[in-house]
Design a protein around this motif. Structure first.
Motif, mmCIF file in Angstrom:
data_model
loop_
_atom_site.group_PDB
_atom_site.id
_atom_site.type_symbol
_atom_site.label_atom_id
_atom_site.label_comp_id
_atom_site.label_asym_id
_atom_site.label_seq_id
_atom_site.Cartn_x
_atom_site.Cartn_y
_atom_site.Cartn_z
ATOM 1 N N GLU A 278 -12.633 11.586 4.747
ATOM 2 C CA GLU A 278 -11.240 10.895 5.715
ATOM 3 C C GLU A 278 -12.685 9.772 5.791
ATOM 4 O O GLU A 278 -11.847 8.167 6.301
ATOM 5 C CB GLU A 278 -10.848 11.634 6.806
ATOM 6 C CG GLU A 278 -10.508 11.043 8.037
ATOM 7 C CD GLU A 278 -10.108 11.772 9.152
ATOM 8 O OE1 GLU A 278 -9.844 11.501 10.360
ATOM 9 O OE2 GLU A 278 -10.128 13.083 8.502
ATOM 10 N N ASP A 279 -13.920 9.972 6.386
ATOM 11 C CA ASP A 279 -15.330 8.829 7.025
ATOM 12 C C ASP A 279 -15.045 7.855 5.401
ATOM 13 O O ASP A 279 -14.894 6.529 5.936
ATOM 14 C CB ASP A 279 -16.491 9.312 7.101
ATOM 15 C CG ASP A 279 -16.506 10.141 8.950
ATOM 16 O OD1 ASP A 279 -15.155 9.722 9.560
ATOM 17 O OD2 ASP A 279 -17.240 10.993 8.752
ATOM 18 N N ASP A 280 -15.185 8.254 4.350
ATOM 19 C CA ASP A 280 -15.392 7.331 2.967
ATOM 20 C C ASP A 280 -13.467 6.358 3.153
ATOM 21 O O ASP A 280 -14.051 5.174 3.209
ATOM 22 C CB ASP A 280 -15.091 7.992 1.799
ATOM 23 C CG ASP A 280 -16.398 9.239 1.665
ATOM 24 O OD1 ASP A 280 -17.498 8.503 2.552
ATOM 25 O OD2 ASP A 280 -16.603 9.879 0.891
ATOM 26 N N ILE A 281 -12.473 6.855 3.350
ATOM 27 C CA ILE A 281 -11.910 6.249 3.140
ATOM 28 C C ILE A 281 -11.605 5.173 4.912
ATOM 29 O O ILE A 281 -11.098 4.056 4.880
ATOM 30 C CB ILE A 281 -10.021 7.077 3.034
ATOM 31 C CG1 ILE A 281 -10.682 7.635 1.607
ATOM 32 C CG2 ILE A 281 -8.938 6.102 3.318
ATOM 33 C CD1 ILE A 281 -10.591 6.876 0.869
ATOM 34 N N TYR A 282 -11.663 5.878 5.812
ATOM 35 C CA TYR A 282 -11.988 4.425 7.384
ATOM 36 C C TYR A 282 -13.168 3.567 6.636
ATOM 37 O O TYR A 282 -12.723 2.805 6.701
ATOM 38 C CB TYR A 282 -12.298 5.700 8.181
ATOM 39 C CG TYR A 282 -12.689 4.635 9.408
ATOM 40 C CD1 TYR A 282 -12.028 4.661 10.231
ATOM 41 C CD2 TYR A 282 -13.977 3.913 9.414
ATOM 42 C CE1 TYR A 282 -12.038 3.908 11.699
ATOM 43 C CE2 TYR A 282 -14.356 3.446 10.906
ATOM 44 C CZ TYR A 282 -13.385 3.533 11.129
ATOM 45 O OH TYR A 282 -13.566 2.559 12.699
ATOM 46 N N ASN A 283 -14.061 3.955 5.792
ATOM 47 C CA ASN A 283 -14.862 2.929 5.437
ATOM 48 C C ASN A 283 -14.437 1.841 5.031
ATOM 49 O O ASN A 283 -14.764 0.856 4.884
ATOM 50 C CB ASN A 283 -16.414 3.667 5.504
ATOM 51 C CG ASN A 283 -16.744 3.831 6.314
ATOM 52 O OD1 ASN A 283 -16.784 3.421 7.950
ATOM 53 N ND2 ASN A 283 -17.627 5.219 6.014
ATOM 54 N N LEU A 284 -13.590 2.599 4.397
ATOM 55 C CA LEU A 284 -13.387 1.394 2.733
ATOM 56 C C LEU A 284 -11.999 0.620 3.489
ATOM 57 O O LEU A 284 -12.464 -0.746 3.026
ATOM 58 C CB LEU A 284 -12.278 2.155 1.818
ATOM 59 C CG LEU A 284 -11.705 1.445 0.818
ATOM 60 C CD1 LEU A 284 -12.265 0.752 -0.349
ATOM 61 C CD2 LEU A 284 -11.096 2.351 -0.308
ATOM 62 N N THR A 285 -11.398 1.271 3.864
ATOM 63 C CA THR A 285 -9.989 0.461 4.904
ATOM 64 C C THR A 285 -10.489 -0.292 5.804
ATOM 65 O O THR A 285 -9.787 -1.783 5.572
ATOM 66 C CB THR A 285 -9.218 1.090 5.968
ATOM 67 O OG1 THR A 285 -8.444 2.403 4.934
ATOM 68 C CG2 THR A 285 -8.103 0.896 6.034
ATOM 69 N N VAL A 315 3.743 1.912 1.694
ATOM 70 C CA VAL A 315 4.300 2.314 1.125
ATOM 71 C C VAL A 315 4.122 3.698 0.757
ATOM 72 O O VAL A 315 2.753 4.013 0.583
ATOM 73 C CB VAL A 315 4.581 1.398 -0.504
ATOM 74 C CG1 VAL A 315 5.285 2.780 -1.396
ATOM 75 C CG2 VAL A 315 4.791 0.558 -0.090
ATOM 76 N N GLY A 316 4.488 5.518 0.662
ATOM 77 C CA GLY A 316 4.060 6.577 0.736
ATOM 78 C C GLY A 316 3.160 6.787 2.108
ATOM 79 O O GLY A 316 3.830 6.981 3.563
ATOM 80 N N ASN A 317 2.807 8.083 1.863
ATOM 81 C CA ASN A 317 1.796 8.695 2.457
ATOM 82 C C ASN A 317 0.325 7.751 3.268
ATOM 83 O O ASN A 317 -0.247 7.680 1.999
ATOM 84 C CB ASN A 317 1.803 10.394 2.373
ATOM 85 C CG ASN A 317 3.125 10.490 2.284
ATOM 86 O OD1 ASN A 317 3.823 10.488 2.974
ATOM 87 N ND2 ASN A 317 3.014 11.885 1.207
ATOM 88 N N MET A 318 0.384 7.446 4.244
ATOM 89 C CA MET A 318 -0.902 6.681 4.581
ATOM 90 C C MET A 318 -1.737 8.253 5.076
ATOM 91 O O MET A 318 -1.916 8.466 5.180
ATOM 92 C CB MET A 318 -1.164 6.049 6.189
ATOM 93 C CG MET A 318 -2.057 5.671 6.092
ATOM 94 S SD MET A 318 -1.461 4.611 7.506
ATOM 95 C CE MET A 318 -0.706 3.247 6.997
ATOM 96 N N HIS A 319 -3.187 7.095 4.234
ATOM 97 C CA HIS A 319 -4.466 8.375 4.528
ATOM 98 C C HIS A 319 -4.866 8.588 5.818
ATOM 99 O O HIS A 319 -4.843 7.586 6.730
ATOM 100 C CB HIS A 319 -5.220 7.517 3.117
ATOM 101 C CG HIS A 319 -6.452 8.538 2.890
ATOM 102 N ND1 HIS A 319 -7.987 9.129 4.053
ATOM 103 C CD2 HIS A 319 -6.892 9.674 2.326
ATOM 104 C CE1 HIS A 319 -8.903 10.042 3.585
ATOM 105 N NE2 HIS A 319 -7.414 10.496 2.673
ATOM 106 N N PRO A 320 -5.013 9.301 6.273
ATOM 107 C CA PRO A 320 -5.177 9.519 7.474
ATOM 108 C C PRO A 320 -6.818 9.244 7.396
ATOM 109 O O PRO A 320 -6.825 8.487 9.163
ATOM 110 C CB PRO A 320 -6.028 11.450 7.511
ATOM 111 C CG PRO A 320 -5.255 11.760 6.692
ATOM 112 C CD PRO A 320 -5.032 11.333 5.806
ATOM 113 N N GLY A 321 -7.724 8.617 6.834
ATOM 114 C CA GLY A 321 -8.776 7.769 7.484
ATOM 115 C C GLY A 321 -7.927 6.569 7.287
ATOM 116 O O GLY A 321 -9.271 5.888 8.148
ATOM 117 N N ALA A 322 -7.191 6.065 7.127
ATOM 118 C CA ALA A 322 -6.456 4.991 7.350
ATOM 119 C C ALA A 322 -6.751 4.525 8.062
ATOM 120 O O ALA A 322 -6.274 3.462 8.645
ATOM 121 C CB ALA A 322 -5.609 4.025 5.536
ATOM 122 N N GLU A 323 -5.506 5.382 8.310
ATOM 123 C CA GLU A 323 -4.617 5.696 9.801
ATOM 124 C C GLU A 323 -5.068 5.487 10.739
ATOM 125 O O GLU A 323 -4.993 4.677 12.211
ATOM 126 C CB GLU A 323 -3.533 7.253 10.098
ATOM 127 C CG GLU A 323 -2.756 7.514 10.978
ATOM 128 C CD GLU A 323 -2.113 8.220 11.140
ATOM 129 O OE1 GLU A 323 -1.723 8.647 12.194
ATOM 130 O OE2 GLU A 323 -1.377 8.364 10.079
#
Length: 333
Positions: A278-285, A315-323
């Protein structure tokens, strides 16, 4: 570890996406295991598109910026496509990848090109409209979809979303491949060369507007975009809500002197839920949003992108990290 940027050219991305899931990443995560990653993977595989399209350019630029986000990881760009990228994400071949908005609902619901639901993939960001093009030479006698009868056409790579959209357009126009003079499955850049040399009569695809390959072709050769009738646009939306009406405005391409009616689907960046934390995607976002000026410098198609745009057009289900990131900066409640 010094970050490396790799480029892997895959001849048949669809076969790769389906057949290579056992190579799901050096961190040992398995796309079918149901186990979530606990640390950043040392190698990140990015499902993109063929050379000549904006996805390819954008993924390369994003991978460069990912040097700072994941300093101990390397990123490999893979030539893929909307369908093959989703298959690859679902199978665990890709960690992240691009797709088109009309393809995501099909993957989630096992319709269209998808025989089974893909449930382990979430959206990181919605980036820009990916526009359906039908491109011919300026001196062509093709002025409508019906005029493609007996003509040689490149619908892009077989099985990609651009081809699937073209098949939908043909069907709604009362045509099929049997009515054409030939099909050439080839990427955007090579397709432009064939059009320039007179070996094909038209190129179709779901790509950015403008895309540099067609800008150059219009400057040196002269091209025209074939419009879709309003009835076809409405029927496409009824078939798949991911298709939306879109106008390619006059001047989008150097010699384009009138608006062109067509459809588009949002380009989205997706992630495998099990291969990155989740942190990876948070940082990517966070990187995607904070570097938005970098993306718009590459192409004006990204001029509207920011956190609010991404959330509004999700579009679709948002990733928790992005959210988590979007809520943190107030772009999402």
């Amino acid at each position: 570890m010094k970050k490396l940027f790799g480029l892997l050219v895959v001849a048949v991305a669809l076969m790769l996406a389906v057949g290579c899931s056992s190579d799901a990443g050096s961190d040992g995560a398995d796309g079918d295991s149901g186990e979530s990653a606990t640390e950043t993977p040392s190698e990140i595989t990015f499902g993109s598109a063929t050379v000549g399209g904006f996805w390819y350019t954008l993924s390369g630029a994003m991978a460069d910026e990912m040097n700072d986000v994941y300093p101990d990881s390397s990123t490999t760009i893979v030539e893929g496509g909307s369908v093959s990228n989703l298959l690859g994400l679902g199978e665990g071949t890709f960690h992240i990848g691009f797709s088109n908005g009309q393809t995501v609902p099909e993957a989630l619901n096992a319709t269209g090109a998808f025989e089974e639901k893909i449930e382990n993939v979430s959206t990181v960001a919605t980036l820009y409209p990916n526009v359906f093009h039908i491109v011919v030479r300026a001196d062509s006698d093709i002025y409508s979809v019906e005029d493609l009868k007996g003509k040689k056409v490149s619908p892009g790579i077989k099985g990609y979303s651009g081809e699937l959209a073209f098949l939908d357009v043909l069907e709604l126009s009362g045509l099929s491949y049997d009515d054409l003079g030939g099909i050439e499955y080839i990427g955007t850049s090579d397709g432009a060369d064939l059009l320039r040399d007179g070996h094909i009569d038209a190129i179709t695809g779901m790509i950015a507007a403008p895309v540099s390959t067609f800008q150059e072709l219009d400057t040196t050769l002269g091209i025209r975009l074939i419009p879709l009738e309003n009835e076809i646009v409405d029927q496409l939306h009824e078939m798949n809500e991911g298709y939306m009406q879109f106008t390619v405005e006059q001047g989008t391409y150097p010699k384009q002197d009138e608006d062109v009616n067509t459809v588009a689907g949002y380009t989205v960046l997706l992630a495998n839920d099990d291969l990155m934390t989740e942190d990876d995607i948070y940082n990517l976002t966070k990187m995607l949003v904070e570097k938005k000026d970098t993306w718009s410098t590459i192409s004006t198609v990204m001029k509207d992108f920011d956190a609010a745009y991404s959330v509004e057009n999700n579009v679709g289900n948002m990733h928790p990290g992005a959210e988590k990131y979007y809520k943190e900066i107030g772009a999402m409640e």
